[in-house]
Scaffold this active site. Structure first.
Site, mmCIF file in Angstrom:
data_model
loop_
_atom_site.group_PDB
_atom_site.id
_atom_site.type_symbol
_atom_site.label_atom_id
_atom_site.label_comp_id
_atom_site.label_asym_id
_atom_site.label_seq_id
_atom_site.Cartn_x
_atom_site.Cartn_y
_atom_site.Cartn_z
ATOM 1 N N GLY A 190 -4.919 -7.047 5.138
ATOM 2 C CA GLY A 190 -5.572 -6.572 3.914
ATOM 3 C C GLY A 190 -4.604 -6.512 2.742
ATOM 4 N N SER A 226 -7.236 -3.444 7.268
ATOM 5 C CA SER A 226 -7.557 -3.648 8.681
ATOM 6 C C SER A 226 -7.303 -2.382 9.493
ATOM 7 C CB SER A 226 -6.718 -4.798 9.238
ATOM 8 O OG SER A 226 -5.356 -4.442 9.212
ATOM 9 N N ASP A 246 -6.125 8.679 7.711
ATOM 10 C CA ASP A 246 -7.322 9.410 8.125
ATOM 11 C C ASP A 246 -7.766 9.010 9.517
ATOM 12 O OD1 ASP A 246 -8.313 11.149 5.991
ATOM 13 O OD2 ASP A 246 -8.217 9.317 4.816
ATOM 14 N N ARG A 262 -11.381 16.272 6.682
ATOM 15 C CA ARG A 262 -10.375 15.882 5.688
ATOM 16 C C ARG A 262 -10.604 16.648 4.389
ATOM 17 N NH1 ARG A 262 -11.015 11.611 1.768
ATOM 18 N NH2 ARG A 262 -9.119 10.530 2.387
ATOM 19 N N ARG A 305 -7.349 13.586 -27.181
ATOM 20 C CA ARG A 305 -8.699 14.053 -27.539
ATOM 21 C C ARG A 305 -8.801 15.595 -27.530
ATOM 22 N NH1 ARG A 305 -13.602 11.180 -24.308
ATOM 23 N NH2 ARG A 305 -15.121 11.114 -25.977
ATOM 24 N N GLU A 352 -14.538 14.510 -30.070
ATOM 25 C CA GLU A 352 -13.691 15.430 -29.327
ATOM 26 C C GLU A 352 -14.352 16.725 -28.835
ATOM 27 O OE1 GLU A 352 -11.012 15.300 -32.721
ATOM 28 O OE2 GLU A 352 -9.373 15.004 -31.326
HETATM 29 C C1 LIG Z 1 -5.851 2.440 -2.987
HETATM 30 C C2 LIG Z 1 -5.690 2.733 -1.518
HETATM 31 C C3 LIG Z 1 -6.340 3.832 -0.981
HETATM 32 C C4 LIG Z 1 -6.192 4.131 0.370
HETATM 33 N N1 LIG Z 1 -6.815 5.227 0.873
HETATM 34 C C5 LIG Z 1 -6.652 5.566 2.177
HETATM 35 C C6 LIG Z 1 -7.260 6.703 2.730
HETATM 36 O O1 LIG Z 1 -7.961 7.447 2.029
HETATM 37 N N2 LIG Z 1 -7.046 6.988 4.030
HETATM 38 C C7 LIG Z 1 -6.283 6.178 4.825
HETATM 39 O O2 LIG Z 1 -6.150 6.459 6.011
HETATM 40 N N3 LIG Z 1 -5.704 5.081 4.339
HETATM 41 C C8 LIG Z 1 -5.865 4.758 3.038
HETATM 42 N N4 LIG Z 1 -5.250 3.643 2.527
HETATM 43 C C9 LIG Z 1 -4.355 2.871 3.415
HETATM 44 C C10 LIG Z 1 -5.063 1.688 4.004
HETATM 45 O O3 LIG Z 1 -6.085 2.106 4.867
HETATM 46 C C11 LIG Z 1 -4.049 0.900 4.776
HETATM 47 O O4 LIG Z 1 -3.127 0.403 3.833
HETATM 48 C C12 LIG Z 1 -4.671 -0.246 5.506
HETATM 49 O O5 LIG Z 1 -5.502 0.172 6.535
HETATM 50 C C13 LIG Z 1 -3.590 -1.151 6.080
HETATM 51 O O6 LIG Z 1 -4.197 -2.326 6.540
HETATM 52 P P1 LIG Z 1 -3.900 -3.733 5.901
HETATM 53 O O7 LIG Z 1 -4.628 -4.721 6.696
HETATM 54 O O8 LIG Z 1 -4.210 -3.747 4.463
HETATM 55 O O9 LIG Z 1 -2.350 -3.783 6.093
HETATM 56 P P2 LIG Z 1 -1.271 -4.789 5.519
HETATM 57 O O10 LIG Z 1 -0.783 -4.288 4.197
HETATM 58 O O11 LIG Z 1 -1.807 -6.172 5.547
HETATM 59 O O12 LIG Z 1 -0.163 -4.597 6.595
HETATM 60 C C14 LIG Z 1 0.421 -3.346 6.768
HETATM 61 C C15 LIG Z 1 1.439 -3.313 7.892
HETATM 62 O O13 LIG Z 1 0.785 -3.240 9.123
HETATM 63 C C16 LIG Z 1 1.316 -4.185 10.034
HETATM 64 N N5 LIG Z 1 0.208 -4.723 10.812
HETATM 65 C C17 LIG Z 1 -1.012 -5.045 10.361
HETATM 66 N N6 LIG Z 1 -1.772 -5.475 11.377
HETATM 67 C C18 LIG Z 1 -1.006 -5.441 12.475
HETATM 68 C C19 LIG Z 1 -1.235 -5.773 13.804
HETATM 69 N N7 LIG Z 1 -2.402 -6.229 14.216
HETATM 70 N N8 LIG Z 1 -0.224 -5.635 14.681
HETATM 71 C C20 LIG Z 1 0.983 -5.172 14.278
HETATM 72 N N9 LIG Z 1 1.243 -4.843 13.019
HETATM 73 C C21 LIG Z 1 0.269 -4.965 12.123
HETATM 74 C C22 LIG Z 1 1.942 -5.244 9.174
HETATM 75 O O14 LIG Z 1 3.026 -5.851 9.842
HETATM 76 C C23 LIG Z 1 2.376 -4.491 7.964
HETATM 77 O O15 LIG Z 1 3.695 -4.022 8.124
HETATM 78 C C24 LIG Z 1 -5.387 3.300 1.206
HETATM 79 C C25 LIG Z 1 -4.733 2.194 0.643
HETATM 80 C C26 LIG Z 1 -4.881 1.912 -0.697
HETATM 81 C C27 LIG Z 1 -4.171 0.724 -1.278
#
Ligand SMILES: Cc1cc2nc3c(=O)[nH]c(=O)nc-3n(C[C@H](O)[C@H](O)[C@H](O)COP(=O)(O)OP(=O)(O)OC[C@H]3O[C@@H](n4cnc5c(N)ncnc54)[C@H](O)[C@@H]3O)c2cc1C
Ligand code: FES
Ligand code: FES
Length: 1334
Positions: free
Chosen positions: A266, A353, A366, A428, A917, A1266
């Site tokens: 992601g 993810s 979470d 939460r 404002r 305002e």
């Molecule tokens: C604006 C924003 C709001 C958010 N709010 C919340 C929230 O309210 N609550 C919460 O819990 N989270 C929150 N998050 C966090 C978000 O859920 C996590 O960043 C996300 O789940 C990570 O998944 P990704 O696929 O994007 O990870 P990536 O950024 O693609 O990867 C993250 C890391 O995970 C490792 N990784 C990924 N998949 C695997 C795998 N299959 N095996 C081994 N390593 C792996 C990668 O090597 C990397 O180091 C938020 C993030 C953002 C940007």
């Protein structure tokens, strides 16, 4: 990193057009590709970190396995370009445009007045568009869900929601009473109240939604997905390489060779790390085409879910499975799906993810506490083989670390079925209800054997309580094998308190609150366990109804917007007084509207990035730019020495350096700037500049520190009416109090932006700047370059929100950019990142207010002595004027016979605060109203009574001697009470509070009297220039800027009335200093008053010039008169001028006439508060506002609603946090929460006071930009009322401190529940707090 083979062409579609990129750079995001390469600038950049939704696009994929097409919304700022192979992307340009056809979503958001500055509009459109692609007839809940991650700083969301509501099936039902029971309970209904009443928009004219008109998924991509064998893709950029394997085996080998390379799915974690922390990953592995990571397998014991599945997919899967199994088997599924729905925003969940969430091992995750409590496990693979690892306390090792080896890949996650007798729950609490990382989160699971209340098994996990997810193991041990009863629980609370200890200076702060939340969650779990035990017939006692906790209400119902018809005799073509749509709303919703950073790049254009101080108070001992200059693309570094003209800007006798040379006085002060060929190169250059510092002693941060050292910006002010000292001697009661108010970040959606272009001859420059004050910027640039003002033209087309924050600092930034343009002789663009903007540009002044009040037993306040200390920061800016305005509003709506106010602007080592404002009024009145609340609490009387007793009556005089009539103030107040059904609601709230132990309702009603115009008389002037062209079209220019408030639309209405032609013949192109010189800032709610009169004046001149022509040919058309006038050599161009009132304030005499008139209003608010968590919801708001005769009710209601919500943010939500060394922690939407859709009052009614006239402004209108911001304080006082109800149950009565903002933390702690009282308070001074209390 071992060498990976290169090759691969990226192929995807954007808006139906094929895009191939052979050398894709892994660092390029979809957003920068769209904006910079394809020049599709409709998609906006608001934060770059997934927190604002301005960049929302729709991504579509074809899934060969299921032969289905999926559409989801995503943040283009986080989407790596390389990830898009095989995808179809739709941007706002692909949805509709004025050149082809606009889409119903664009039309409805625009026509429902949901677009003010418009910067958020394309993102809003894309979120709702994607929803409609998946669900053409959505429910209201789907819409609010879809908009969770889209921030708007202007509208207050109500009009956006109302526009989108028209897509819902239930839209025809009034829904006025929620839950579909329309028109019941004897409440006023929409039909009754709006019968025969004008409406803001007519939904009958909306285009129907026709799904067959949408872009189809490109058949070429389907064919390719079906037939072309997948191939490994490799892309190499300037610093990074990207490999996308196609099989698990290949992935495993790749990871084995490159164990440190992250797997990006992601990119919601890696993306922000690269961007904000500067982390460089030489190799990125993208496993999105490895199908094994997306498989779902059901077993007799549960379900294996592919680790690559997005959180949205996991949630849908669980929701699909829930009805397929008996409830007792799906406890983990249910808890997880509920929690999943609260993670981030929809855009984030659509890409983030499951495996990523687990593996980043974020302490505030979470999901991890629920997965761990639910006995889930992961299946991992490496070249050493496969293994299963339980997700328990051993899995999460430390911050960001798990026990897995770097080369191990999580393939899938096992979510087990629950057993009979098992209960799993998730909890939460977050700073904002939605789209916000939690403060504390928890997963809890208990297991009872059949027929017994003895606990067999229990797991409790928390997030937010340490560097990683933690297990409350000792607490579980204290409960297991014991019966679940009060005795066990009481012991458990004590164990938990000892087990999860946070040091008082723990990162993140909120230590007492976080600790109390752990107890509250366990208590909430207890209530659910008791319910479960009763269902299992293990216990028989009924849980007292008063103890039960239902979730806070959340259905947003349609509100009322009541305004007056135009007079019956008004011509149909005369638009004044009608709810005309913002003239650019459609272009804003289609993404065609051009903002500063949307201006196409010119040849050789450079980008400027700033280097700022990392010290709060230090000497600069060295500046080494050599490394920066060696970096690719870097052209030059601009320092103070390069400024050819004035190196300082002077205000109130103080000097502000453009770029620091010898000394810095705050973290974030600008020192130098790097110019380079691209944004990325400029930023890398800025990061490479090295600065040497020698710290100077004792930086001052708080107002207390500044006062102690007499560190003030002069003049300090005092005002007194009557004899305060004497009056205190004769009163029944004297009470003293203190009230602290935090600052507020402007958070305009468009960050500070400018482009300075050298014309190439005679030192002439064109500056395109997002500023509220073009002349101020022009003058500043001229001074900095040492050239006359006639060589600088400042152009402002539109501003993506400003709120006072685009005046002073913008001019300084423009000077630096102009110096760069002058030195390099190239066009230079500077667009601040959100974090930089928040760091550098300052905010609303935080205030400490102290008061002493003397009052009688009957509630009459006889004397008040108020002292205000504002935290001005390191430079003077407009702080002395803010102090003036504070003191001029210390009376608000009340006649306090003996009143004294003193105000000081404290000079500190924080970034300089500036106009926002309300300009001090929201702080001033807040302290006063809190004082009134205290009086009410001392006397044990309702606050509204104390307000009424003290309100101005009859012909009145302010404390500075201005005479006025409070008649309309009283009319607003009385009507507000009546419309909100105040008395009945008070009775109902009292009943509710008796029936509920842990939830309380609170009510408040507040008045406002707000002075309009500038006390600095010279600013009350405006000019206009109106050209009539030979074809009859009219070009209006005036001195005001369009920043969302609809000024240009109103000016069009004025010109239309005066010239007697339809608005369609009138155009306003921009505000520029070469058409209208010497403009005043668009501020002080005075834009329409001043510019409207100037435009009217110019139009009347033209109209009179045409009079002889008209008389000769009275039946002729406008065009024929114009043509005849031209042939008759009559000038068709005229200037207009308005010399505003001569206002003044004589501070020596403490008297004056600083305002032209007052805008009045009153606001009621009711909230429901969860006392265990401090979570609250505004369930109803009614505003009655006296704005004279509105020039445009839709604009004015938009201003009222938008300002109200900004006030709600100020008083209940938004917190600026600084580190002990003066660094602003809160530098983006992830840390700083402005109101989102989830904060809109569930029922939000706005009434414009009828039969009000104002002789002091155009067409009898009143300024409104305002005043209503302060009305957001009604939410604060309603929360305080609810807290008071909770406290009274613990026997606590009388005044109590509650500072602003009343965040969940403050509200919860103030409730003084048995749980918060268990937390030992840390002794102040015995530790260094994580954040300053400035
Ligand atoms: C604006 C924003 C709001 C958010 N709010 C919340 C929230 O309210 N609550 C919460 O819990 N989270 C929150 N998050 C966090 C978000 O859920 C996590 O960043 C996300 O789940 C990570 O998944 P990704 O696929 O994007 O990870 P990536 O950024 O693609 O990867 C993250 C890391 O995970 C490792 N990784 C990924 N998949 C695997 C795998 N299959 N095996 C081994 N390593 C792996 C990668 O090597 C990397 O180091 C938020 C993030 C953002 C940007
Ligand atoms: S710019 Fe992408 S979410 Fe803010
Ligand atoms: S209209 Fe939404 S941010 Fe301005």
């Amino acid at each position: 990193m071992s060498a990976e083979k290169e090759g691969g062409t990226l192929c995807f579609f954007i808006n139906g057009k094929k895009v191939t990129v052979s050398h894709a750079d892994p660092e390029t995001t979809l957003l920068s590709f769209l904006r910079e390469e394809l020049r599709l600038t409709g998609t906006k950049y608001g934060c770059g970190g997934g927190g604002c939704g301005a960049c929302t696009v729709m991504v579509s994929h074809y899934r060969p396995a299921t032969k289905t097409i999926t559409h989801y919304s995503a943040n283009a700022c986080l989407l790596p370009l390389c990830q898009l192979h095989g995808a179809a992307v739709t941007t706002v340009e692909g949805v509709g445009s004025t050149r082809t056809r606009i889409h119903p979503v664009q039309e409805r958001i625009a026509k429902a007045h949901g677009s003010q500055c418009g910067f958020c509009s394309p993102g809003m459109v894309m979120s709702v568009y994607t929803l409609l692609r998946n669900r053409p007839q959505p429910a209201m809940d789907d819409i609010t869900h879809a908009l969770q991650g889209n921030l708007c700083r202007c509208t207050g969301y109500r009009p956006i929601i109302d526009g989108c509501r028209t897509f819902c099936q239930e839209a025809d039902c009034c829904q006025a009473n929620g839950a579909g029971d329309c028109c019941l309970n004897g409440e006023e209904t929409l039909e009754e109240t709006q019968h025969e009443k004008p409406e803001l928009f007519d939904k009958r004219e909306f285009l129907p939604l026709d799904p067959t008109q949408e872009l189809i998924f490109p058949p070429e991509l389907i064919l390719r997905a079906e037939t072309a064998p997948p191939q490994t893709l490799t892309f190499r950029g300037e610093r990074m390489m990207w490999v996308s394997p196609t099989s698990l085996e290949e992935l495993v080998q790749l990871k084995a060779r490159n164990p440190e390379a992250p797997l990006v799915i992601g990119n919601t974690n890696i993306g922000p790390d690269i961007k904000f922390k500067g982390i460089l990953h030489p190799l990125i592995i993208s496993p999105t085409r490895v199908l094994d990571l997306f498989e779902v397998t059901q077993t007799p014991h549960g379900v294996w879910v592919g680790a690559g599945c997005s959180l949205t997919e996991v949630c849908s899967l669980l929701e699909k499975l829930l009805p397929q199994f008996p409830e007792e088997k799906t406890e983990v599924f249910r808890a997880l799906s509920q929690q999943l729905g609260k993670v981030g925003s929809l855009q984030i969940r659509n890409v983030a993810s499951l495996g990523g969430n687990i593996m980043i091992a974020y302490p505030n995750s979470d999901l991890n506490p629920v997965l761990a409590a639910g006995n889930c496990k992961v299946s991992v693979i490496s070249n050493g083989g496969r293994r299963e690892v339980p997700l328990n306390q051993d899995f999460f090792v430390s911050f960001g670390k798990t026990i897995l080896k770097p080369e191990e890949i999580v393939v899938s996650v096992f979510i087990p079925f629950s057993r009979k007798g098992e209960l799993v729950r998730a909890y939460r609490q977050a700073p904002r209800k939605e789209s916000s990382f939690c403060t504390v989160t928890s997963g809890m699971r208990v297991f009872f054997s059949q027929g017994s209340s003895v606990v067999q098994d229990l797991s409790i996990y928390y997030g937010g309580m340490g560097p990683t997810t933690v297990s409350a193991t000792q607490t579980c041990t204290a409960i297991v094998t014991r019966p679940w009863d009060d005795e066990t629980l009481q012991r458990a609370y004590d164990v938990l308190l000892d087990e999860l200890v946070l040091p008082p200076s723990a990162p993140g702060g909120k230590v007492e609150f976080r600790r109390s939340l752990t107890l509250s969650f366990l208590f909430k779990f207890n209530l659910e366990v008791l319910q479960k035990l009763r269902e299992m017939n293990v216990i028989t006692e009924e849980l007292l109804e008063t103890m039960q906790i239902q979730p806070l209400p959340r259905e947003i119902q349609p509100g009322l917007q009541v305004f007056q018809h135009v007079p019956k005799d008004q011509r149909d073509q005369d638009p004044v007084g009608r709810p005309i749509m913002h003239r650019s709303a459609i272009s804003q919703a289609t993404g065609e509207a051009v903002y500063c950073d949307d201006i196409p790049r010119t040849d050789g254009e450079l980008f400027l990035a700033l280097v700022t101080s990392s010290r709060a108070h230090a000497k600069i001992t060295g500046l080494d730019v050599s490394q920066a200059l060696r970096l690719p693309g870097v052209v030059d570094v601009i320092t103070a020495k390069d400024v050819p003209g004035q190196k300082v800007r002077k205000m109130f006798g103080y000097e502000e350096v453009l770029l620091a040379e010898a000394e810095v006085s705050c973290v974030g002060q600008m020192i130098c700037a790097v110019v380079a060929d691209t944004r990325a190169h400029a930023k890398r250059g800025a990061a490479a500049v090295k600065i040497g510092y020698e710290d100077l002693p004792e930086p001052l941060f708080t107002v207390e520190e500044a006062s102690e050292k007499s560190s003030f910006f002069e003049p300090r002010r005092m005002i007194e009416k009557g004899n305060v000292a004497e009056a205190f001697k004769t009163v029944d009661h004297v009470h003293q109090g203190e009230f602290r108010m935090g600052g507020q970040e402007h958070f305009y959606m468009e960050t500070q932006s400018m482009l300075v272009v050298p014309v190439g001859e005679e030192t002439e420059f064109n500056a395109y700047v997002s500023t509220q004050w073009p002349t101020g910027t022009q003058d500043a640039i001229a001074e900095a370059l040492g050239i006359p003002s006639n060589r600088v033209t400042c152009h402002v087309k539109r501003i993506g929100g400003a709120f006072g924050g685009k005046v002073v600092k913008t001019a300084t930034l423009a000077c630096i950019t102009a110096v760069a343009a002058w030195k390099t002789n190239c066009a230079v663009r500077c667009v601040l990142e959100r974090g930089e903007d928040m760091l550098i540009s300052g905010a609303r002044h935080p205030v400490l207010g102290k008061y002493k009040v003397g009052f009688m037993n009957d509630g009459r306040i006889m004397a008040a002595d108020m002292q205000y200390y504002t935290n001005a920061g390191n430079t003077v800016d407009e702080s002395p004027l803010v102090v003036d305005k504070i003191l001029l509003h210390i009376d608000n709506a009340y006649n306090i016979p003996n009143l004294r106010g003193r105000g000081a602007a404290c000079r500190t080592n924080l970034p300089s605060n500036t106009a926002f404002r309300g300009f001090g009024v929201p702080q001033s009145i807040m302290v006063l109203e809190n004082m009134l609340n205290d009086v009410a609490m001392v006397l044990g009387r309702p606050a509204d009574q104390i307000r009424e007793i003290n309100m101005y009556q009859g012909p009145s005089v302010t404390h500075y001697g201005l005479e006025f009539s409070p008649e309309n103030l009283w009319r607003c107040w009385d009507q507000c009470k009546e419309k909100s059904d105040y008395a009945a609601r008070r009775r109902a709230a009292d009943r509710f509070n008796q029936d509920n132990c842990w939830k309380k309702r609170g009510l408040a009603i507040v008045p406002i009297k707000y002075g309009i115009a500038f006390a600095e008389s010279f600013l009350n002037q405006a000019a206009a220039l109106v050209h009539v062209y030979k074809d009859g079209s009219v070009l209006v220019s005036h001195g005001g800027t369009e920043m969302g408030q609809g000024l240009h639309t109103k000016m069009q209405q004025v010109a239309s009335r005066e010239l007697g032609i339809p608005p369609s013949k009138i155009y306003i192109s921009e505000t520029s200093t070469n058409t209208v010189p010497n403009t005043c800032p668009s501020a002080a709610s005075y834009g329409t008053d001043a510019n409207g009169m100037a435009v009217r004046n110019a139009c009347q001149t033209l109209y009179q010039r045409l009079e002889p022509i008209r008389q000769k040919n009275p039946k002729g058309s406008w065009e024929s008169w114009v043509k005849a006038a031209f042939l008759d050599k009559i000038s068709l161009s005229a200037t207009g001028f308005y010399r505003g009132p001569d206002l003044y304030m004589d501070w020596d005499k403490m008297a004056g006439r600083p305002y032209a008139y007052f805008t009045f209003g009153a606001c009621f608010c009711e909230v429901e508060l969860d006392c265990l968590t401090g979570d609250y919801r505004a369930v109803r708001t009614d505003i009655v506002m006296d704005i004279g005769r509105s020039v445009n009710p839709s604009m004015d209601i938009g201003q009222i609603e938008g300002a109200f919500l900004q006030g709600l943010g100020l008083y209940t939500l938004e917190e600026l946090k600084f580190s002990p060394s003066g660094l602003l922690y809160t530098r983006g939407p992830s840390q700083y929460k402005i109101p989102a859709v989830c904060d809109v009052p569930l029922r939000f009614n706005v009434y414009l006071l009828p039969d009000s006239h104002n002789p002091h402004a155009i067409y009898s209108s009143k300024g409104i930009g305002e005043p209503s911001l302060f009305l957001g304080s009604s939410v604060f006082f309603a929360i305080k009322d609810a807290v008071a109800a909770a406290r009274s149950e613990s026997g606590l009565v009388g005044p109590f401190p509650l500072d602003s903002p009343a965040t969940p933390e403050r509200a919860c702690l103030a409730c003084a529940s048995p749980f918060t009282q268990k937390i030992p308070a840390s002794t102040p001074g015995s530790f260094k707090p994580w954040a300053l209390n400035i």
